[in-house]
Design an enzyme around this catalytic site. Structure first.
Site, PDB file in Angstrom:
ATOM      1  N   ASP A 188      35.532  10.259   8.672  1.00 32.15           N
ATOM      2  CA  ASP A 188      35.439   9.154   9.599  1.00 32.15           C
ATOM      3  C   ASP A 188      34.457   9.562  10.700  1.00 32.15           C
ATOM      4  OD1 ASP A 188      36.298   6.848  11.148  1.00 32.15           O
ATOM      5  OD2 ASP A 188      37.391   8.306  12.368  1.00 32.15           O
ATOM      6  N   ASP A 225      34.080   7.791  14.403  1.00 34.59           N
ATOM      7  CA  ASP A 225      34.595   7.715  15.778  1.00 34.59           C
ATOM      8  C   ASP A 225      35.976   8.364  15.898  1.00 34.59           C
ATOM      9  OD1 ASP A 225      32.279   6.246  16.400  1.00 34.59           O
ATOM     10  OD2 ASP A 225      33.255   4.368  15.841  1.00 34.59           O
TER      11      ASP A 225
HETATM   12 MG   LIG Z   1      38.320   7.063  13.874  1.00 35.04          MG
END
Ligand SMILES: [Mg+2]
Ligand SMILES: [Zn+2]
Length: 191
Positions: A8, A10
């Protein structure tokens, strides 16, 4: 075959800021660049899979997402690191505007972005991983069949404390997660 570490963006690589798209607001989580370099040096492909509902909501454009990714790549280069490929989902099933309003199959926890990666990489699923800070990251990884690591940055610590998500491992941050992967597979790069 390609061993892939899906991750992922962020809250996992960079500090979670709501709807980040301005390059000047990008802040790497400490140790992230070096961790990505360790994966690069150890023969893993590093693939980012990120939900970008900010596009669907009209907060920023796909072009902004691509520009930010280009900027991240330039910043990583300073540490000798690189992302092999970025995939993003610009859709949202409820809050999307125009063409972005749809129930797509790429928004995590669906696995469409992992399937897109299959068009580029010959993925060795049993030796591949998904690292993320949120429920959807872990669920997507489980559905796809890779080993999952929840990291304690971003939303991860809260998710861990709520104890309602099943993940394979929990590590404090990306750097610890990567160390664990490399140690476990016995393929730590000694260069
Ligand atoms: Mg995230
Ligand atoms: Zn999508």
């Amino acid at each position: 075959m390609d061993k892939v570490v899906f991750m992922d963006r962020d809250g996992t690589i960079n500090v979670e800021k709501n709807y980040l798209y301005r390059p000047e607001e990008l802040t790497f989580i400490p140790g992230a660049e070096a961790a990505i370099k360790r994966l690069n040096d150890s023969g893993y492909k590093v693939v980012v899979v990120t939900n970008q509902a900010g596009v669907a909501r009209g907060y920023y454009s796909e072009d902004d997402v691509r520009k930010l990714h280009g900027f991240m790549q330039e910043e990583l280069k300073k540490s000798g690191a690189h992302i092999d490929r970025f995939f993003y989902c610009p859709h949202h099933p409820v809050h999307g505007k125009g063409k972005y309003l749809c129930s797509c199959n790429c928004r995590k926890p669906d696995i469409g972005m992992f399937k897109q990666a299959e068009e580029i990489f010959d993925i060795d699923i049993t030796n591949s991983w998904m690292i993320g800070d949120n429920k959807g990251d872990i669920e997507a990884g489980i559905r796809y069949g890779v080993t999952t690591i929840l990291v304690g940055t971003g939303y991860g610590k809260k998710i861990m404390e709520e104890k309602n998500v099943r993940y394979d491992y929990y590590k404090n941050n990306l750097a610890d997660a990567v160390d664990f992967i490399l140690m476990r597979n016995g393929d730590r790069c000694e260069k």
